[in-house]
Enzyme design. Structure first.
Site, PDB file in Angstrom:
ATOM      1  N   GLY A  13       0.911  -1.110  -0.032  1.00 57.24           N
ATOM      2  CA  GLY A  13      -0.302   0.355   0.033  1.00 57.24           C
ATOM      3  C   GLY A  13       0.374   1.049   0.295  1.00 57.24           C
ATOM      4  O   GLY A  13       0.646   2.149   0.902  1.00 57.24           O
ATOM      5  N   SER A  15       0.922   3.254  -2.522  1.00 55.64           N
ATOM      6  CA  SER A  15       1.332   4.485  -3.308  1.00 55.64           C
ATOM      7  C   SER A  15       0.853   5.821  -2.940  1.00 55.64           C
ATOM      8  O   SER A  15       0.488   7.051  -3.484  1.00 55.64           O
ATOM      9  CB  SER A  15      -0.134   3.909  -4.405  1.00 55.64           C
ATOM     10  OG  SER A  15      -1.564   3.783  -3.841  1.00 55.64           O
ATOM     11  N   ARG A  16       0.265   6.068  -1.707  1.00 50.10           N
ATOM     12  CA  ARG A  16      -0.365   6.400  -0.926  1.00 50.10           C
ATOM     13  C   ARG A  16      -0.315   7.248   0.632  1.00 50.10           C
ATOM     14  O   ARG A  16      -0.014   6.454   0.911  1.00 50.10           O
ATOM     15  CB  ARG A  16      -0.928   7.381  -1.901  1.00 50.10           C
ATOM     16  CG  ARG A  16      -2.814   6.367  -1.265  1.00 50.10           C
ATOM     17  CD  ARG A  16      -4.606   6.359  -1.986  1.00 50.10           C
ATOM     18  NE  ARG A  16      -5.028   5.600  -1.576  1.00 50.10           N
ATOM     19  CZ  ARG A  16      -6.022   5.432  -1.555  1.00 50.10           C
ATOM     20  NH1 ARG A  16      -6.004   7.132  -1.424  1.00 50.10           N
ATOM     21  NH2 ARG A  16      -6.675   4.761  -1.184  1.00 50.10           N
ATOM     22  N   ASP A  64      -2.653  -7.737  -4.843  1.00 45.92           N
ATOM     23  CA  ASP A  64      -3.779  -7.407  -3.951  1.00 45.92           C
ATOM     24  C   ASP A  64      -3.409  -8.452  -2.552  1.00 45.92           C
ATOM     25  O   ASP A  64      -2.752  -9.332  -2.639  1.00 45.92           O
ATOM     26  CB  ASP A  64      -4.949  -7.797  -3.796  1.00 45.92           C
ATOM     27  CG  ASP A  64      -5.763  -7.998  -3.432  1.00 45.92           C
ATOM     28  OD1 ASP A  64      -5.760  -7.860  -2.045  1.00 45.92           O
ATOM     29  OD2 ASP A  64      -6.816  -8.421  -3.600  1.00 45.92           O
ATOM     30  N   TYR A 156     -12.330  -2.560  11.319  1.00 43.65           N
ATOM     31  CA  TYR A 156     -11.374  -2.114  11.139  1.00 43.65           C
ATOM     32  C   TYR A 156     -10.566  -2.478  12.508  1.00 43.65           C
ATOM     33  O   TYR A 156      -9.655  -3.051  12.637  1.00 43.65           O
ATOM     34  CB  TYR A 156     -11.072  -0.621  11.162  1.00 43.65           C
ATOM     35  CG  TYR A 156     -10.407  -0.105  10.681  1.00 43.65           C
ATOM     36  CD1 TYR A 156      -9.197  -0.002   9.622  1.00 43.65           C
ATOM     37  CD2 TYR A 156      -9.410   0.995  11.644  1.00 43.65           C
ATOM     38  CE1 TYR A 156      -8.099   0.288   9.001  1.00 43.65           C
ATOM     39  CE2 TYR A 156      -8.618   1.107  11.298  1.00 43.65           C
ATOM     40  CZ  TYR A 156      -7.308   1.480   9.775  1.00 43.65           C
ATOM     41  OH  TYR A 156      -6.688   1.998   9.687  1.00 43.65           O
ATOM     42  N   ALA A 158     -11.171  -5.136  15.394  1.00 42.97           N
ATOM     43  CA  ALA A 158     -10.096  -5.953  15.029  1.00 42.97           C
ATOM     44  C   ALA A 158      -9.418  -6.821  14.203  1.00 42.97           C
ATOM     45  O   ALA A 158      -8.201  -6.903  14.267  1.00 42.97           O
ATOM     46  CB  ALA A 158     -11.493  -7.199  14.611  1.00 42.97           C
ATOM     47  N   ALA A 159      -8.817  -5.947  12.962  1.00 43.41           N
ATOM     48  CA  ALA A 159      -7.897  -6.230  11.883  1.00 43.41           C
ATOM     49  C   ALA A 159      -6.741  -5.692  12.694  1.00 43.41           C
ATOM     50  O   ALA A 159      -5.529  -6.362  12.877  1.00 43.41           O
ATOM     51  CB  ALA A 159      -8.331  -5.109  10.565  1.00 43.41           C
ATOM     52  N   LYS A 160      -6.711  -4.131  12.942  1.00 44.54           N
ATOM     53  CA  LYS A 160      -5.619  -3.661  13.516  1.00 44.54           C
ATOM     54  C   LYS A 160      -5.106  -4.141  14.934  1.00 44.54           C
ATOM     55  O   LYS A 160      -3.772  -4.291  15.380  1.00 44.54           O
ATOM     56  CB  LYS A 160      -6.155  -2.162  13.898  1.00 44.54           C
ATOM     57  CG  LYS A 160      -6.369  -1.598  12.402  1.00 44.54           C
ATOM     58  CD  LYS A 160      -4.962  -1.279  11.663  1.00 44.54           C
ATOM     59  CE  LYS A 160      -4.924  -0.571  10.370  1.00 44.54           C
ATOM     60  NZ  LYS A 160      -3.991  -0.769   9.319  1.00 44.54           N
ATOM     61  N   ILE A 189      -4.062  11.151  11.682  1.00 44.70           N
ATOM     62  CA  ILE A 189      -3.361  11.023  10.723  1.00 44.70           C
ATOM     63  C   ILE A 189      -3.938  12.088   9.283  1.00 44.70           C
ATOM     64  O   ILE A 189      -5.079  11.525   8.820  1.00 44.70           O
ATOM     65  CB  ILE A 189      -2.209  10.174   9.995  1.00 44.70           C
ATOM     66  CG1 ILE A 189      -1.813   9.482  11.388  1.00 44.70           C
ATOM     67  CG2 ILE A 189      -1.461  10.327   9.503  1.00 44.70           C
ATOM     68  CD1 ILE A 189      -1.131  10.348  12.168  1.00 44.70           C
TER      69      ILE A 189
END
Lengths: 248, 81
Positions: A13, A15-16, A64, A156, A158-160, A189
């Protein structure tokens, strides 16, 4: 800061946002940076151009990172063209916010795949190279959402939070081989991801931030870059919160 | 490559890559129990086998290896069919 190092770094990830800032920082440090992106090739090429513009070396690589075959291809591609990955930055992340009552399984699965499964897949794919080198740095982007939880972001969060557990477990598996595994948990941010929340939400958050402002991607990248350096050789399994004092 | 050559090269790898004592290594020795090689060490040994013997060892087969002799047998099968 450490001397320049010609290590191969893979930034998912990249690109930005925070990923871009990390890619640029690692390139300035002399790393050969593989800038991974999933759909925005123009943005990734722009990062590569920016890095080359200041004399760095970078390559854009599409994949991906939630997909097993794609990750295998990505790492194979990077390792055959640039060399073994010495520094892995697991940064790729998406949000699909909703109250859990309304959250579709698809929104859950996609966020877990891109934000958490990717960390497992990428870490596994680069591990052989790091073991051979007896040196490696894995830094994954968690979030204050994973530490404290955000309403509307059960997937989000849970993933983090999962990234923090994975970081601790993996650090214990490979610590004896000179490989450190850490996480950085940013607060609010200024990126496209938080811009999507709208100005009113940002204003409300700023009131709660000790430093009184949103952070910049570069301020997060500085912590990531530190953990990815030789200087951080005795830090592993940790999550550094970079949130301007939001969660004090 | 015949079996004794494979075994000799395997012993060299165990000494060079995993830092084992040459005298401790027998074909019957179990990696984890007798040689104090942890599970990650076994993975590293299999990586070294792949590199040095130019063979591919799938995870399913790698998981079954517990002794030095079994590792030699696996390499022998891969090389000689």
């Amino acid at each position: 800061m450490s001397e320049t190092q010609e290590r191969v770094a893979l930034v998912t990830g990249g690109s930005r946002g925070i990923g871009r800032a990390v890619a640029e920082l690692l390139a300035v440090r002399g790393h050969h940076v593989a800038v991974n992106y999933v759909s925005n090739q123009d943005a990734a090429e722009e990062v590569v151009a920016a890095i080359e513009g200041v004399g760095g070396i970078a390559t854009a690589v599409q994949a991906d990172v939630g997909d097993e075959a794609a990750v295998a291809g990505l790492v194979e591609n990077v390792e055959s063209t640039l060399g073994p990955v010495a520094v892995l930055i697991n940064n790729a992340g998406i949000t699909r916010d909703d109250l859990i009552l309304r959250m579709k399984p698809d929104a859950w699965d996609q966020v877990i795949a891109t934000n958490l499964r990717s960390v497992y897949l990428c870490s596994k794919a680069v591990m052989r190279g790091m073991l051979r080198a007896r040196w490696g740095r894995i830094v994954s982007l968690s979030s204050v959402a994973g530490v404290y939880g955000n309403a509307g972001q059960a997937n989000y969060s849970a993933a983090k939070a999962g990234i923090i557990g994975l970081t601790k477990a993996l650090s214990k598996e490979v610590g004896s081989r000179g490989i450190t595994v850490n996480a950085v948990a940013p607060g609010f941010i200024a990126t496209d991801m938080t811009a999507a929340l709208g100005e009113a939400a940002a204003d409300a958050v700023v009131d709660k931030i000790t430093l009184g402002r949103l952070g910049s991607p570069q301020e997060v990248a500085a912590a990531v870059g530190y953990l990815a350096s030789d200087d951080a050789s005795y830090i592993t399994g940790q999550t550094i919160v970079v949130d301007g004092g939001l969660t004090l | 490559m015949d079996r004794s050559e494979i075994e000799a090269k395997l012993v060299d790898l165990l000494v060079d890559e995993l830092g084992l004592e040459r005298d401790d290594i027998t074909m019957e020795a179990k990696f984890e129990e007798d040689l104090d090689v942890d599970s990650l060490g076994v993975v590293e040994l299999l990586m070294a086998l792949e590199d040095n013997f130019d063979v591919k060892i799938p995870d399913e087969e790698a998981e079954k290896i517990t002794t030095v002799g079994e590792a030699a047998e696996l390499v022998s099968q891969k090389l000689n069919g």
